[in-house]
Scaffold this active site. Structure first.
Site, PDB file in Angstrom:
ATOM      1  N   VAL A 192       0.865  -1.192   0.000  1.00 49.26           N
ATOM      2  CA  VAL A 192       0.000   0.000   0.000  1.00 49.26           C
ATOM      3  C   VAL A 192       0.895   1.234   0.000  1.00 49.26           C
ATOM      4  O   VAL A 192       2.058   1.166   0.385  1.00 49.26           O
ATOM      5  CB  VAL A 192      -0.919   0.068   1.254  1.00 49.26           C
ATOM      6  N   VAL A 352       6.066   2.381  -1.063  1.00 49.38           N
ATOM      7  CA  VAL A 352       5.205   1.200  -0.960  1.00 49.38           C
ATOM      8  C   VAL A 352       5.523   0.415   0.307  1.00 49.38           C
ATOM      9  O   VAL A 352       6.649  -0.032   0.509  1.00 49.38           O
ATOM     10  CB  VAL A 352       5.374   0.280  -2.186  1.00 49.38           C
ATOM     11  N   SER A 353       4.525   0.249   1.157  1.00 53.81           N
ATOM     12  CA  SER A 353       4.698  -0.480   2.413  1.00 53.81           C
ATOM     13  C   SER A 353       4.013  -1.841   2.326  1.00 53.81           C
ATOM     14  O   SER A 353       2.915  -1.955   1.781  1.00 53.81           O
ATOM     15  CB  SER A 353       4.076   0.327   3.557  1.00 53.81           C
ATOM     16  N   PRO A 354       4.633  -2.883   2.891  1.00 54.05           N
ATOM     17  CA  PRO A 354       3.979  -4.195   2.942  1.00 54.05           C
ATOM     18  C   PRO A 354       3.000  -4.280   4.116  1.00 54.05           C
ATOM     19  O   PRO A 354       2.364  -5.306   4.313  1.00 54.05           O
ATOM     20  CB  PRO A 354       5.161  -5.144   3.157  1.00 54.05           C
TER      21      PRO A 354
END
Ligand SMILES: *[C@@H]1O[C@H](CO)[C@@H](O)[C@H](O)[C@H]1NC(C)=O
Ligand SMILES: *[C@@H]1O[C@H](CO)[C@@H](O)[C@H](O)[C@H]1NC(C)=O
Ligand SMILES: *[C@@H]1O[C@H](CO)[C@@H](O)[C@H](O)[C@H]1NC(C)=O
Length: 777
Positions: A192, A352-354
Site C-alpha cells: 500500500v 510502498v509499504s507491505p
C-alpha cells in the site's frame, strides 16, 4: 578461456543434445506447437551471505538498538548470467541485503577482473538489494549509512562481497544453452502507499491514468535449460522489506527473502513444499498427510521407547568443520544437477509499504493523521500494520507467500520467449551539480541538481519505522561513532538552501567530508537489454509515480529500436549498484514527507535521472558508446570501525560449550503445530558465520540410529536466537525454537546446535550439542 570452458561442456553434451533434438523434432512434426530453440547461454548461481548474526546493527531502520542476535532465515546472493553465444553477456545479482553498496560493487568488480579479465565489468554487472531491514549493516562506505553501526563492519562487508563473487562464479560455471520466457501478473494485496498525501500532490490528470496509487505488476523471467528444463526465475515487484519491524533482532530476508525460500523449496519438492507447512491454517488441521514419509515405528509407545534411548549427550568439540556444515539444502549441483534458483527483486518501492492494513496509533488504536502520519502530533506512536499483526513473522510469511504464489502462477503460465540482442550501457554521473533541461508547459528551462542533503522529515522516519535516526544532540546515551562525527555538522549556505527548497535541511550531507564523505555524489546508472526486455538499474528507491514517469520516458526512447519489438518490457531494478536513498516526483518533493526529505539532490532529481538515462538509451539503440563519467571514490582505506571484536567466550564452571541448558521435557510427545524450545550453552556467532552451514538443525531418526537433517536455520519454522546475559559478557546461550510444521513426518526428532568459541589465546574451536530425542505425532 571462459568461452572454451563452456564450449567444452557443450561438446560433451552434444550427442545427448542431438538425441533430445531428434525426439523434439518428432514431437514437433506430430503437433502444431512450435518451440523455438535455445538462443542464449544461461547460468544461475546462489551463495550464502548471511554475515554476522550477533552484535552488529541492522541496516535499514537506522535504529541504534536493533542489534542482530540470531537467525530467522539466511541471506543469499542469487545471480543470473545471460550470454549470446560469442556475443554480449549481462550479470544480474539479487542480494538479500538492504541495498547495494558502492564499495561492495567496486570490490566485486575488482575480483571479477582478476579472475575473468574483461568479461565482467561494472558495465555489464548489476548488483541489486531486496531492501530487507533485517540484515547486518556496516557494509556501505558513506558516513551517513554507518552512524548506527558504529562505523564500518568488515565482517558484514566480506560476507557480502564473498557471497556475490561465489554466486557469480557458480552462474558462470553453470552456463548452458537455454531459453528465457517472460510473463507478468498483478498482485493486489502485497503493498500500500505509505505516503498517499504526497502521491495526491501529483497532477490529477496524471493520477487519472492509473487505477492504484502503487504499482501492482510483477514481471518474471523464467529460465529454461535446454536439457534440464526450468532452472529458475527472477521477478521484480515493488514493496518495501519492512514486514519485520525496527525492533526485530533476527537476521532475515523479510518478505522477499521468504518468498525466494518458499519458491525454491516448492520447486525442489515438485510442488509439495515445506513452504506451505509454515502456513498454519485457521482451523489448525494438518494438511498433506499423504506427503508424510512412512515411518516403520508407527506405534506411539515404540517411538517413545526409542526416543528415551537418546538422552542429551554433553556438548563435544568438532574437529572436522565440514561436518558442521551439514544442512538440509546441501550445496549447489548435488547429483550433478544445479539447484532451482528463484529471486524476488526490488523495484520502485519508495512509497510502498507491505504493512497493508494501514497505519495506526499505538496509544489509541485509531488511524494516524493522514497528512503527517502522526498521533497527537507525535510520529513515534504511528505504526503500519502487516496482515499478520501483531506478529511480524506472520506478516513476513504472508507477504512473502503472496509474492511466492503469484510468482508460481506467472511462472507456470510464462510462454512469451525472450528473443533478440543482449546489450548494456553504463555511466557514472555526478548528481551534485547537474544541469537539467525541463519544460513545464512553456519553453524549456535549465535547472540544477544540488549537493546531497537530508530534510527534517528524514529524522521522523516512516510508518514502517518511526523516528528513524538517533540524531538528538546532547544524547548522553552515547553512540561513540556519532560522537566522533557530529562535530562536523555543516550549516548549509544560502545557495544550497535555495537549491533544495522547499526542503528544510537537517543534514547537509553532500557538503560534509570529514572524516570522509557523508553521502555519495557520483552515481552509476545502467541499462541492460535482453531481447525485448530492458532492465533499468537505479541506485535508489523511486516512488511509485517517479517510477512510472521514468519507465514511460524510457519506453518512448527505446521503442525506436526494432529489436525491442512491439512487446517491449521495461523493469526498474531498485537499490542497484550503490545507494543514494529516495527519488520522488517534483510534486511529491514539494510535500516533504520522509521520501521527499530523503530525495538527496533536490527537487529536480527525477528529471536528472530521466535526462541522463535518455542519453544511455539513445546510445544503446544507436550502438554508440557513452562517456564513462567520473569514477566514484573507493573509501575502504578511510573507514573507521568502532565495533569491538569478540574477546573471549566462556561457560559457567561444570558445563561446556554445546551442553544443553534447557532440554525438552523428559519422555515428551509433541503434536504438529506445537513449538519445541531447547537452549544450549553457546558462544558468539561472529566466531564462525557458518556460511553455507547452519547454527541449528532438526534431525529425524531413520531406523534405529541414523539421524537425517530435516530442518536447518534457513527454514522458516526454525529460529536460532542467541543472547548474552549482559553486554560484553563472555557467557552466552543459544535457543532454538522449532514450530513443528503441519506436514512434518511423525517420528523421533532431536535438535542440534553448532557453534564456535574463542579462547583466551584467540583461537577458535568448533563444538556441537544435542537435545534429548522427542516424539512428534
Ligand atoms: C569430514 O566430514 C565430512 C562430512 O561428514 C566427510 O565427508 C569428510 O570425509 C570428513 N573429513 C575428514 C578429514 O574426516
Ligand atoms: C491534508 O492536507 C491537505 C493540503 O494541505 C488538505 O487539503 C487536507 O484537508 C488535509 N487532509 C487531512 C485529512 O487532514
Ligand atoms: C516413557 O514413556 C514410556 C511409554 O509411555 C514408558 O514406558 C516409560 O516408562 C516412560 N519413561 C520415563 C522415564 O518416564
Amino acid at each position: 578461456m571462459e568461452f572454451s570452458s563452456f564450449s567444452d561442456a557443450h561438446v560433451r553434451r552434444a550427442s545427448a543434445t542431438m538425441r533430445v533434438w531428434a525426439i523434439f523434432m518428432l514431437i514437433l512434426l506430430k503437433s502444431d506447437i512450435v518451440y523455438s530453440n535455445s538462443n542464449y547461454l544461461i547460468g544461475l548461481g546462489s551463495y550464502d551471505m548471511t554475515g554476522p548474526a550477533a552484535d552488529v546493527n541492522m541496516m535499514g531502520y537506522a535504529n541504534t538498538d536493533q542489534i542482530a542476535s540470531g537467525v530467522h532465515f539466511r541471506l543469499r546472493a542469487r545471480t543470473f548470467i545471460v550470454a549470446e553465444p560469442k556475443g554480449n553477456r549481462v550479470v544480474f545479482v539479487n542480494l538479500d541485503a538492504g541495498m547495494a553498496s558502492q564499495l561492495v560493487t567496486i570490490k566485486v568488480i575488482e575480483r571479477l577482473k582478476a579472475r575473468y579479465g574483461d568479461l565482467y565489468t561494472e558495465k555489464n554487472v548489476a548488483i541489486s538489494g531486496i531492501h530487507t531491514h533485517a540484515g547486518p549493516g556496516g557494509y556501505l562506505q558513506y558516513v551517513v549509512y554507518l552512524v548506527t553501526s558504529l562505523g564500518f563492519v568488515r565482517q558484514s562487508f566480506d560476507a557480502i562481497v564473498d557471497g556475490i563473487e561465489k554466486s557469480i562464479i557458480q552462474a558462470h560455471e553453470n552456463l548452458q544453452p537455454g531459453s528465457i520466457f517472460i510473463n507478468k501478473g498483478e498482485l493486489f494485496d502485497a503493498g500500500v502507499n505509505r505516503s498517499p498525501s504526497a502521491y495526491l500532490n501529483n497532477p490529477a490528470a496524471e493520477r487519472s491514468k492509473y487505477k492504484y496509487d502503487v504499482d501492482k505488476e510483477m514481471t518474471l523471467l523464467k529460465f529454461v535449460d535446454e536439457e534440464l528444463g526450468p532452472i529458475g526465475s527472477f521477478n521484480w515487484f515493488a514493496t518495501h522489506g519492512t514486514s519485520m519491524s525496527r525492533t526485530n533482532s533476527l537476521v532475515s530476508g523479510d518478505n522477499k527473502g521468504a518468498a525466494a525460500r518458499f519458491m525454491e523449496d516448492w520447486f525442489e519438492k515438485k510442488g509439495i513444499g515445506r513452504t506451505d507447512s509454515v502456513g498454519f491454517q485457521e482451523d489448525d488441521t494438518p494438511r498433506r498427510v499423504s506427503n508424510i514419509i512412512p515411518n516403520p515405528h508407527d506405534n506411539n509407545h515404540e517411538l517413545l521407547e526409542l526416543a528415551a534411548s537418546f538422552q542429551s549427550p554433553p556438548g563435544k568439540p568438532v574437529t572436522n568443520t565440514s561436518s558442521v556444515a551439514r544442512r538440509v539444502r546441501g550445496v549447489l549441483k548435488q547429483n550433478g544437477k544445479p539447484k532451482f534458483i528463484s529471486a524476488f527483486c526490488q523495484s520502485n518501492c519508495g512509497d510502498v509499504s507491505p504493512n497493508v492494513l494501514g497505519a495506526f496509533c499505538i496509544d489509541t488504536g485509531l488511524p494516524c493523521d493522514f497528512n503527517h502520519s502522526t498521533c497527537g502530533g507525535k510520529n513515534e506512536l504511528c505504526y503500519g500494520r502487516g496482515p499478520g499483526y501483531p506478529d511480524e513473522f506472520e506478516s513476513t510469511r504472508i507477504i512473502g507467500e503472496r509474492q511466492f504464489k503469484k510468482a508460481v502462477d506467472v511462472f507456470n503460465a510464462a510462454s512469451e520467449q525472450i528473443k533478440g540482442r543482449i546489450d548494456f550501457r553504463h555511466a557514472y554521473i555526478d548528481f551534485s551539480n547537474l544541469e537539467v533541461t525541463i519544460s513545464r508547459g512553456g519553453a524549456p528551462e535549465v535547472v540544477k541538481t544540488c549537493p546531497a542533503a537530508m530534510g527534517f522529515a528524514f529524522a521522523a522516519g516512516t510508518t514502517d519505522g518511526p523516528g528513524a535516526f538517533d540524531f538528538k544532540q546532547g544524547d548522553d546515551k552515547g553512540n561513540p561513532f556519532w560522537n566522533l562525527v557530529r562535530n562536523v555538522l555543516k550549516t548549509p549556505n544560502k545557495e544550497q538552501i535555495k537549491c533544495q527548497q522547499p526542503k528544510p535541511i537537517l543534514l547537509d550531507t553532500g557538503e560534509m567530508k570529514q572524516p570522509y564523505d557523508w553521502a555519495p555524489s557520483i552515481l552509476p546508472i545502467q541499462i541492460f537489454k535482453i531481447g525485448q526486455l530492458a532492465i533499468l538499474s537505479v541506485p535508489g528507491e523511486f516512488s511509485t509515480m517517479a517510477g512510472r514517469r521514468f519507465r514511460d520516458a524510457m519506453k518512448t526512447v527505446l521503442s525506436a529500436d526494432k529489436d525491442f519489438g512491439s512487446n517491449m518490457q521495461v523493469v526498474i531494478a531498485g537499490l542497484t549498484n550503490t545507494y543514494s536513498q529516495y527519488v520522488t516526483t517534483y510534486e511529491e518533493y514539494e510535500v516533504q514527507r520522509y521520501e521527499g526529505a530523503s530525495t538527496l539532490f533536490g527537487p529536480h532529481t527525477l528529471s536528472a535521472y530521466i535526462q541522463e538515462f535518455k542519453k544511455l538509451a539513445t546510445a544503446l539503440i544507436n550502438g554508440r558508446p557513452v562517456e564513462p563519467g567520473p569514477q566514484p571514490p573507493d573509501l575502504l582505506g578511510k573507514q573507521i570501525s568502532l565495533l569491538p571484536p569478540v574477546v573471549v567466550d566462556a561457560t559457567p564452571i561444570g558445563v561446556g560449550f554445546g551442553d544443553v541448558r534447557s532440554d525438552v521435557p523428559k519422555n515428551s510427545t509433541f503434536k504438529r503445530g506445537d513449538m519445541v524450545t531447547v537452549s544450549f550453552w553457546s558462544a558468539c556467532p561472529r566466531n564462525d558465520l557458518m556460511t553455507e552451514g547452519t547454527f541449528a538443525l532438526v534431525e529425524l531418526l531413520q531406523g534405529k540410529d541414523i539421524w537425517v537433517p530435516a530442518y536447518d536455520d534457513d527454514d522458516f519454522c526454525l529460529r536460532f536466537k542467541w543472547s548474552r546475559p549482559f553486554k560484553l559478557s563472555a557467557r552466552s546461550t543459544a535457543t532454538m525454537e522449532w514450530r513443528i510444521p503441519l506436514d512434518a513426518a511423525p517420528g523421533v526428532y532431536r535438535i542440534r546446535h553448532f557453534g564456535a568459541a574463542k579462547n583466551l589465546l584467540g583461537s577458535i574451536n568448533h563444538f556441537t550439542g544435542s537435545s534429548s530425542a522427542f516424539v512428534v505425532v
